[in-house]
Design a protein around this motif. Sequence first.
Motif, short mmCIF file in Angstrom:
data_model
loop_
_atom_site.label_atom_id
_atom_site.label_comp_id
_atom_site.label_asym_id
_atom_site.label_seq_id
_atom_site.Cartn_x
_atom_site.Cartn_y
_atom_site.Cartn_z
N ARG A 159 -2.15 -4.86 -10.19
CA ARG A 159 -0.44 -4.98 -9.56
C ARG A 159 1.08 -5.41 -10.20
O ARG A 159 2.05 -5.30 -10.35
CB ARG A 159 -0.03 -5.45 -8.36
CG ARG A 159 -1.02 -5.04 -7.09
CD ARG A 159 -0.62 -5.96 -4.97
NE ARG A 159 0.75 -6.10 -4.94
CZ ARG A 159 0.88 -5.41 -4.65
NH1 ARG A 159 -0.03 -3.49 -3.46
NH2 ARG A 159 2.05 -5.61 -3.27
N GLU B 279 0.91 -3.51 -13.43
CA GLU B 279 2.12 -1.81 -12.80
C GLU B 279 3.45 -2.35 -12.72
O GLU B 279 4.46 -1.73 -12.63
CB GLU B 279 1.61 -0.95 -11.16
CG GLU B 279 2.26 -0.41 -10.45
CD GLU B 279 1.65 0.18 -9.09
OE1 GLU B 279 1.92 1.00 -8.68
OE2 GLU B 279 0.81 -1.10 -8.34
N HIS C 208 5.48 -2.06 -16.37
CA HIS C 208 6.07 -0.85 -16.21
C HIS C 208 6.97 -0.53 -15.31
O HIS C 208 8.14 0.77 -16.06
CB HIS C 208 4.70 0.09 -15.52
CG HIS C 208 3.28 -0.17 -17.09
ND1 HIS C 208 2.47 1.27 -16.36
CD2 HIS C 208 3.29 -0.55 -17.87
CE1 HIS C 208 1.22 0.98 -17.12
NE2 HIS C 208 1.84 -0.22 -17.93
N GLU D 28 -2.40 5.55 -17.93
CA GLU D 28 -2.86 3.60 -17.46
C GLU D 28 -3.11 4.20 -15.96
O GLU D 28 -3.68 3.17 -15.96
CB GLU D 28 -1.88 2.86 -18.00
CG GLU D 28 -1.78 2.58 -19.57
CD GLU D 28 -1.13 1.17 -19.87
OE1 GLU D 28 -1.68 0.90 -21.26
OE2 GLU D 28 -0.01 0.64 -19.49
N GLU D 29 -1.66 3.97 -15.56
CA GLU D 29 -1.53 3.85 -13.50
C GLU D 29 -2.68 5.56 -12.88
O GLU D 29 -3.03 4.50 -11.59
CB GLU D 29 -0.66 4.55 -13.60
CG GLU D 29 0.47 2.98 -13.59
CD GLU D 29 1.69 2.72 -13.38
OE1 GLU D 29 1.97 3.78 -12.41
OE2 GLU D 29 2.84 1.94 -13.98
N THR D 30 -3.01 6.11 -13.66
CA THR D 30 -4.06 7.20 -13.16
C THR D 30 -5.87 6.60 -13.44
O THR D 30 -6.43 7.24 -12.89
CB THR D 30 -3.40 8.65 -12.99
OG1 THR D 30 -3.36 9.05 -14.49
CG2 THR D 30 -2.02 8.92 -12.24
N TYR E 50 -6.27 1.64 -14.77
CA TYR E 50 -5.69 0.61 -13.38
C TYR E 50 -6.90 1.26 -12.28
O TYR E 50 -7.36 -0.16 -12.21
CB TYR E 50 -4.31 0.56 -13.54
CG TYR E 50 -4.00 0.10 -14.14
CD1 TYR E 50 -3.88 -0.86 -15.84
CD2 TYR E 50 -1.91 0.15 -13.81
CE1 TYR E 50 -3.08 -0.38 -16.58
CE2 TYR E 50 -1.11 -0.45 -15.14
CZ TYR E 50 -1.63 -0.86 -16.23
OH TYR E 50 -0.54 -1.42 -16.95
#
Length: 177
Positions: free
Chosen positions: A15, A18, A21, A148-150, A153
């Motif tokens: 979090r 994220e 980001h 990175e987020e899909t 992370y």
Amino acid sequence: MPEYTGLKFTMPAMRILENEHRYLSFLLEEWHALVLWFEQEQLALEEARTQLHKLRKAILEFTDPLKKHTEKEETHFFPLLGTYIGFEQGPLVGIQEEHREIDGYIRHFLHHTEGNINIDLLPLEDIRAAVKDAGEAFEVLMVHFLKEETVIYPMAEHQLSPKDKERLSQQLNTLIT
């Protein structure tokens, strides 16, 4: 019932990254609007130089938080995740290469726009070439954040032990501004 924050990860460390980001994307959008301005067919040289000064200032304001975010990932997050998924191949290798690519585009842009006197002497062709580097940095950054987020992370959320999750959260809980 948990409060909706717009963040999709539950692990505190993810979090934090994220949320960074989100902040970096906000800054990116601000200077990307200037990059898009340069895509006009007809540009007046003096206005292009004025806009280039603004773009350089916006990118300089962006680089410090980006650097701090990247350092957090490379110092704490990637080494830890690498102990679970490996360092030699796979998504971490590509993500780290993208960090170098982004840095290269930004440094190239800053090098070619260094100093007020230099900008005020640049011909339109050189201005467009420098701005192209900023545009490339934007493109790589947007895809990079998405990867990175899909991929990265979610891997961390599923693979790290509870002890490592807690330790990573403590390490990443620093400001990038």
